[in-house]
Design a protein around this motif. Structure first.
Motif, PDB file in Angstrom:
ATOM      1  N   SER A   1      -6.002  -7.298  -6.628  1.00 24.54           N
ATOM      2  CA  SER A   1      -4.908  -7.911  -6.254  1.00 24.54           C
ATOM      3  C   SER A   1      -4.294  -6.592  -5.378  1.00 24.54           C
ATOM      4  O   SER A   1      -4.177  -5.143  -5.966  1.00 24.54           O
ATOM      5  N   VAL A   2      -3.717  -6.706  -4.054  1.00 25.45           N
ATOM      6  CA  VAL A   2      -3.228  -5.478  -3.150  1.00 25.45           C
ATOM      7  C   VAL A   2      -2.121  -5.677  -3.741  1.00 25.45           C
ATOM      8  O   VAL A   2      -1.279  -4.120  -3.871  1.00 25.45           O
ATOM      9  N   GLN A   3      -1.216  -7.091  -4.758  1.00 26.42           N
ATOM     10  CA  GLN A   3      -0.054  -6.163  -4.743  1.00 26.42           C
ATOM     11  C   GLN A   3      -0.121  -5.629  -5.901  1.00 26.42           C
ATOM     12  O   GLN A   3       0.965  -5.087  -6.847  1.00 26.42           O
ATOM     13  N   GLU A   4      -0.998  -5.624  -7.288  1.00 24.44           N
ATOM     14  CA  GLU A   4      -1.110  -5.212  -8.459  1.00 24.44           C
ATOM     15  C   GLU A   4      -2.106  -3.197  -8.554  1.00 24.44           C
ATOM     16  O   GLU A   4      -1.490  -2.469  -9.481  1.00 24.44           O
ATOM     17  N   TYR A   5      -2.394  -3.401  -7.276  1.00 30.12           N
ATOM     18  CA  TYR A   5      -3.508  -2.100  -7.375  1.00 30.12           C
ATOM     19  C   TYR A   5      -3.163  -1.428  -6.019  1.00 30.12           C
ATOM     20  O   TYR A   5      -3.703  -2.384  -4.956  1.00 30.12           O
ATOM     21  N   LEU A   6      -2.850   0.103  -6.185  1.00 32.14           N
ATOM     22  CA  LEU A   6      -3.195   0.446  -5.331  1.00 32.14           C
ATOM     23  C   LEU A   6      -4.248   0.309  -4.433  1.00 32.14           C
ATOM     24  O   LEU A   6      -5.134   0.400  -4.612  1.00 32.14           O
TER      25      LEU A   6
ATOM     26  N   ARG B   1     -11.232  -4.219  -1.498  1.00 29.13           N
ATOM     27  CA  ARG B   1     -10.550  -4.835  -0.062  1.00 29.13           C
ATOM     28  C   ARG B   1     -10.816  -3.470   0.932  1.00 29.13           C
ATOM     29  O   ARG B   1     -11.358  -2.489   1.141  1.00 29.13           O
TER      30      ARG B   1
ATOM     31  N   ALA C   1      -0.943  -0.881  -9.801  1.00 28.14           N
ATOM     32  CA  ALA C   1       1.006   0.137  -9.590  1.00 28.14           C
ATOM     33  C   ALA C   1       1.472  -0.046 -10.451  1.00 28.14           C
ATOM     34  O   ALA C   1       1.777  -0.622 -11.892  1.00 28.14           O
TER      35      ALA C   1
ATOM     36  N   VAL D   1       5.083  -1.216 -11.654  1.00 25.44           N
ATOM     37  CA  VAL D   1       5.669  -1.684 -11.810  1.00 25.44           C
ATOM     38  C   VAL D   1       7.423  -1.312 -12.283  1.00 25.44           C
ATOM     39  O   VAL D   1       6.941  -1.421 -13.536  1.00 25.44           O
TER      40      VAL D   1
END
Length: 248
Positions: free
Chosen positions: A60-65, A100, A243, A245
């Motif tokens: 996931s782009v939101q979860e992982y840098l 990705r 990431a 949070v």
């Protein structure tokens, strides 16, 4: 007079019934509108699938840098023994399937020579690199590990991701010692992490693990079996690129 009163009473009943009907109808309409609006507002999950396996989700782009990964692979003769290369290939492929377009990937081999075989600024498909990995043969008579690490850091810094995880996987199967200049390079380049990947479980592999963990004080991953270690590289990248949070 009585007839007029009866007529008025009858009309009143009809008005009352009509009013009840109107209220019920309006109430039902409001309920239907609320339900349809609630359904419309529900978020839709979008899943990006791998080009070669539609059942596999990418990170996931939101979860992982974003990741800047350099595979630094030992191709000396010993890596060709005991099913080491197929085990490494499986672990690498499982990681590649999850990467990705925001990720950067490079592949460098070291043996008699140091060679950069692959590099991309946007990893869109695992297919070409997987084919390249399958062609690698361990036939070198020497292990130029210091030259390999120098090249690995050169490529990692060239592709540096300022807001991501920059990592070199040093992949080998036996005991080694770095020279003073290489040790200083590793210790003084904190923005790029070096992770040892030791393939096998014999005496030389254990010596390499001990050197990486206890002398160099670096993280190390061991690959011994496809059953237990096929996702070892993926798990390492997920841990290092997760990431942070902040919760207010």
């Amino acid at each position: 007079m009585c007839s007029l009163i009866s007529l008025l009473r009858c009309a009143g009943k009809h008005v009352l019934l009509l009013s009840v009907f109107v209220i019920v109808a309006l109430s039902s309409r409001q309920q239907i509108f609320k339900k349809s609006k609630k359904k419309k507002d529900q978020p839709v999950a979008v899943v990006t699938l791998s080009s070669s396996d539609t059942s596999v989700r990418r990170l996931s782009v939101q979860e992982y840098l974003p990741n800047n990964i350099v595979f630094l692979l030992d191709v000396s003769n010993s890596m060709g023994n005991e099913n080491k290369i197929p085990l490494l290939q499986k672990s690498m492929e499982n990681l590649l399937e999850k990467l990705r377009p925001v990720d950067k990937v490079s592949l460098i081999t070291f043996g008699n020579t140091v060679d950069e075989l692959y590099s991309t600024q946007s990893f869109t498909s695992a297919d070409s690199l997987k084919k390249l990995i399958k062609k690698i043969r361990s036939t070198a008579s020497a292990t130029n590990i210091n030259g390999g690490i120098d090249k690995g850091y050169e490529v990692a810094l060239k592709n540096f991701s300022a807001r991501g995880n920059n990592e070199i996987f040093l992949i080998t199967d036996g005991e080694f010692k770095l020279n003073k200049n290489t040790v200083e390079l590793v210790m003084n380049t904190g923005q790029v992490r070096l992770t040892g990947v030791v393939v096998g479980n014999n005496k030389d592999a254990q010596a390499a693990l001990n050197y990486i963990r206890n002398t160099l004080k670096l993280n190390a991953v061991q690959l011994v079996s496809e059953v237990t270690d096929a996702n070892a590289l993926l798990d390492n990248i997920k841990k290092n690129s997760l990431a942070q949070v902040k919760i207010n």
